[in-house]
Design a protein around this motif. Structure first.
Motif, mmCIF file in Angstrom:
data_model
loop_
_atom_site.group_PDB
_atom_site.id
_atom_site.type_symbol
_atom_site.label_atom_id
_atom_site.label_comp_id
_atom_site.label_asym_id
_atom_site.label_seq_id
_atom_site.Cartn_x
_atom_site.Cartn_y
_atom_site.Cartn_z
ATOM 1 N N THR A 21 0.805 -1.232 0.000
ATOM 2 C CA THR A 21 0.000 0.000 0.000
ATOM 3 C C THR A 21 0.833 1.276 0.000
ATOM 4 O O THR A 21 0.344 2.336 -0.385
ATOM 5 N N GLY A 51 -6.650 1.580 -1.742
ATOM 6 C CA GLY A 51 -6.307 1.547 -3.166
ATOM 7 C C GLY A 51 -7.530 1.758 -4.029
ATOM 8 O O GLY A 51 -8.664 1.611 -3.578
ATOM 9 N N ARG A 52 -7.281 2.091 -5.286
ATOM 10 C CA ARG A 52 -8.372 2.342 -6.230
ATOM 11 C C ARG A 52 -9.228 1.091 -6.392
ATOM 12 O O ARG A 52 -8.722 0.026 -6.724
ATOM 13 N N GLY A 53 -10.515 1.252 -6.112
ATOM 14 C CA GLY A 53 -11.442 0.123 -6.240
ATOM 15 C C GLY A 53 -11.140 -1.012 -5.268
ATOM 16 O O GLY A 53 -11.544 -2.149 -5.499
ATOM 17 N N SER A 55 -8.204 -2.274 -4.645
ATOM 18 C CA SER A 55 -7.185 -3.161 -5.220
ATOM 19 C C SER A 55 -6.155 -3.651 -4.206
ATOM 20 O O SER A 55 -5.788 -4.832 -4.213
ATOM 21 N N ASN A 56 -5.696 -2.766 -3.320
ATOM 22 C CA ASN A 56 -4.688 -3.177 -2.327
ATOM 23 C C ASN A 56 -5.267 -4.181 -1.338
ATOM 24 O O ASN A 56 -4.605 -5.160 -0.978
ATOM 25 N N LYS A 58 -7.779 -6.233 -1.860
ATOM 26 C CA LYS A 58 -7.986 -7.509 -2.565
ATOM 27 C C LYS A 58 -6.682 -8.290 -2.677
ATOM 28 O O LYS A 58 -6.652 -9.503 -2.455
ATOM 29 N N MET A 59 -5.596 -7.574 -3.009
ATOM 30 C CA MET A 59 -4.293 -8.231 -3.139
ATOM 31 C C MET A 59 -3.830 -8.784 -1.795
ATOM 32 O O MET A 59 -3.388 -9.934 -1.715
#
Length: 144
Positions: A21, A51-53, A55-56, A58-59
């Motif tokens: 992040t 994160g955008r949408g 994303s971080n 989810k990862m």
């Protein structure tokens, strides 16, 4: 705020979080009851960390195999409880002492957001209780 010491496992999660992040967490709480990791970040850092949408998040969720939740810290118990119940609209938080001497936070939430504040199987209110106890020694949170 109390002096929080992280375990080796929590430090590993903090390092992973920071590398993905770019945000340094203040605290890492492993909650085995709900199979999740709660990261506490500085004010105004949650959006960057997510994160955008998402994303971080989810990862991170894929890498650690647990739910990942991010909460902004608060300068007061009221602010921390408010942040930990987000996205529920918290109208007011009042910290008081019970007759037993234990600290209790009476939290007023918008009626339409009561379900959001409690969360599925009580996970959101449990997160708020966990953080309130860890930082401010608050034994109970009552939703009003």
């Amino acid at each position: 705020m109390p002096d929080i010491r992280l375990t080796e496992e929590e430090i590993r999660y903090a390092t992973l979080f920071e590398s993905i992040t770019g945000v340094t967490p203040i605290d890492v709480v492993i909650d085995p009851e709900y199979s999740r990791i709660i990261y506490v970040v500085q004010k105004n850092q949650a959006a960057i960390a997510v994160g955008r949408g998402g994303s971080n998040v989810k990862m991170l969720r894929q890498i650690v195999g647990k739910d990942v939740e991010i909460v902004e810290s608060g300068d007061s118990p009221e602010e921390l409880i408010k942040n930990s119940l987000y996205p529920a609209k918290v109208i007011m938080v009042k910290v008081t002492k019970a007759p037993s001497g234990a600290k209790v936070a009476i939290t007023t939430v918008a009626p339409e957001d009561k379900g959001v504040a409690i969360g599925k199987n009580g996970r959101n209110i449990a997160r708020a209780k966990l953080l309130a106890r860890r930082y401010y020694d608050i034994e109970k949170i009552i939703l009003a």
